[in-house]
Design an enzyme around this catalytic site. Structure first.
Site, PDB file in Angstrom:
ATOM      1  N   GLU A 100       0.863  -1.184   0.000  1.00 29.58           N
ATOM      2  CA  GLU A 100       0.000   0.000   0.000  1.00 29.58           C
ATOM      3  C   GLU A 100       0.896   1.229   0.000  1.00 29.58           C
ATOM      4  O   GLU A 100       1.903   1.284   0.717  1.00 29.58           O
ATOM      5  CB  GLU A 100      -0.911   0.002   1.223  1.00 29.58           C
ATOM      6  CG  GLU A 100      -1.741   1.264   1.377  1.00 29.58           C
ATOM      7  CD  GLU A 100      -2.564   1.269   2.657  1.00 29.58           C
ATOM      8  OE1 GLU A 100      -2.811   2.373   3.186  1.00 29.58           O
ATOM      9  OE2 GLU A 100      -2.937   0.196   3.154  1.00 29.58           O
ATOM     10  N   GLU A 122      -2.607  11.843   2.809  1.00 29.89           N
ATOM     11  CA  GLU A 122      -3.365  11.382   3.976  1.00 29.89           C
ATOM     12  C   GLU A 122      -3.022  12.262   5.170  1.00 29.89           C
ATOM     13  O   GLU A 122      -1.858  12.500   5.487  1.00 29.89           O
ATOM     14  CB  GLU A 122      -3.054   9.921   4.289  1.00 29.89           C
ATOM     15  CG  GLU A 122      -3.970   9.338   5.344  1.00 29.89           C
ATOM     16  CD  GLU A 122      -3.739   7.856   5.570  1.00 29.89           C
ATOM     17  OE1 GLU A 122      -4.695   7.177   5.972  1.00 29.89           O
ATOM     18  OE2 GLU A 122      -2.603   7.387   5.350  1.00 29.89           O
TER      19      GLU A 122
END
Length: 397
Positions: A135, A140
């Site tokens: 990932e 974020e």
């Protein structure tokens, strides 16, 4: 006739051997939402956020996913409905139907990112069998954080070296840290205007992610600093002139071909949950009382008992997403035995944008932001019967 090519094909088709990155897929303009799977109306069960991820029809009719008059894609949280106690607020999560192989450069150009107390947005990538397959968190952050945080999440064995050359500040070096690598190895952005109101006031910016045999590298430029080689990138792109990245995970300590499978793009916005709603993190970024395991201050103070006006800034406004790959290759999930992905070559769609000529299948499912995601239905079905990554096959069309 289709010829089955084992995953070793990916190891041989590397940028150093094949050089140029060519445009494989562009998401922009009126057709931005073509090539994505939406949620299915279920709640965020992965990171335990207080949202329901709507299907495309509902998200479109409620104007939580649309293209505005500027031609930009908007994805947002419901900022107009009263939500009572024990209910969740509507939001959006989308996953690309295409996967992009090792040997890709991803450009993410946005003018606004979701922010505010309880808000947890993400633009990230994942393999089809998360947490296997890696990932990459490109964008974020949570609540009122002042800067973006980038991260990798992998199986054990991938780390960031202590002498890495990057502009950001390392938070953790073990990319498998946490349960199912939920913590990972993160880097905090040190350049200004990477998140929140400052990002929007500066006119937004661009992230570029290079994901190839040399490692994973992420660059960020505030709008005024975006290089011409990025602004003018149409058919090809060359990262060699971009200088030191914001975050770097070189292959010397993280073998990309070992820890990463082809990656799928994900955009989502959840509320509270395991990161934004963690009591100490919430208090440190939004103030107020310290919650606990029985009193969810984040939920009580934000998600419910309001008409949603506190979420006016909880939206993405995206100019475009472009993916460049070696030989313009993209991969699509298939559901035939142990075959997981098939290769296809990008071709212009009816709007002149680049799309894949392969067979795109799958319905969006699962939920969560950042760490963790359920694969799409078609990809999941395709994985049934595949007992190891070695069973992955690509079909060369």
């Amino acid at each position: 006739m289709h010829y089955a090519i084992p995953l070793v094909y990916a190891l041989l088709s590397t940028p150093s051997a094949l050089a140029a990155y060519n445009l494989a897929k562009e998401y922009s303009g009126s057709s931005f939402f073509s090539g994505w799977d939406f949620g299915n109306g279920t709640y965020d069960s992965t990171t335990h956020g207080h949202v329901n991820y709507l299907n495309q029809s509902s998200a479109t009719s409620q104007k939580l996913a649309y293209v505005n008059d500027a031609g930009h894609a908007v994805l947002k949280v419901d900022d107009f409905s009263f939500v009572p106690w024990q209910e969740k607020r509507n939001s959006v999560r989308i996953e690309s139907t295409d996967f992009f192989p090792v040997g890709s450069v991803i450009l993410f150009d946005a003018t606004h990112l979701p922010f505010g107390c309880s808000v947890w947005p993400g633009f990230w990538t994942k393999g089809p069998a998360w947490p296997q397959g890696g990932e990459i968190d490109i964008v974020e952050a949570v609540n009122l954080m002042g800067s973006n945080q980038m991260a990798l999440h992998t199986q054990s064995g991938c780390t960031q070296p202590s002498d890495v050359k990057q502009l950001g500040s390392t938070i953790g070096s073990d990319c498998s840290a946490g349960v199912d690598s939920a913590t990972g190895c993160a880097v905090s952005e040190k350049q200004p205007n990477s998140f929140g109101g400052d990002f929007a006031s500066a006119g937004g910016g661009v992230w570029a992610t290079q994901f190839d045999e040399s490692g994973v590298f992420i660059w960020f430029w505030s709008r005024k600093d975006v290089p011409d080689t990025v602004t003018n990138a149409k058919d090809t792109i060359d990262p060699t002139s971009w200088g030191t990245p914001s975050a770097a995970w070189p292959a010397s300590s993280c073998d990309v071909n070992k820890f990463f499978t082809p990656q799928q793009l994900v955009l989502d916005i959840t509320l509270c949950g395991d990161w934004a709603g963690e009591p100490h993190i919430y208090q440190s970024t939004c103030g107020g009382d310290l919650g606990n395991s029985t009193v969810d201050v984040c939920y009580i103070n934000n998600v419910i008992n309001t008409n949603g006006t506190n979420y006016h800034d909880a939206y993405f406004e995206i100019s475009s997403i472009k993916v460049f790959t070696v030989n313009s290759t993209v991969l699509t999930p298939t559901a035939s035995g142990a075959t997981v992905l098939s290769t296809s070559t990008a071709s212009p769609d009816s709007n002149g944008q680049s799309g894949s000529s392969g067979n795109n299948t799958g319905n969006g499912s699962g939920s969560g932001s950042g760490n963790g995601a359920m694969p799409s239905v078609a990809a999941y079905a395709a994985m049934v019967g595949a007992t190891a990554l070695a069973a992955f096959s690509w079909i060369l069309l």
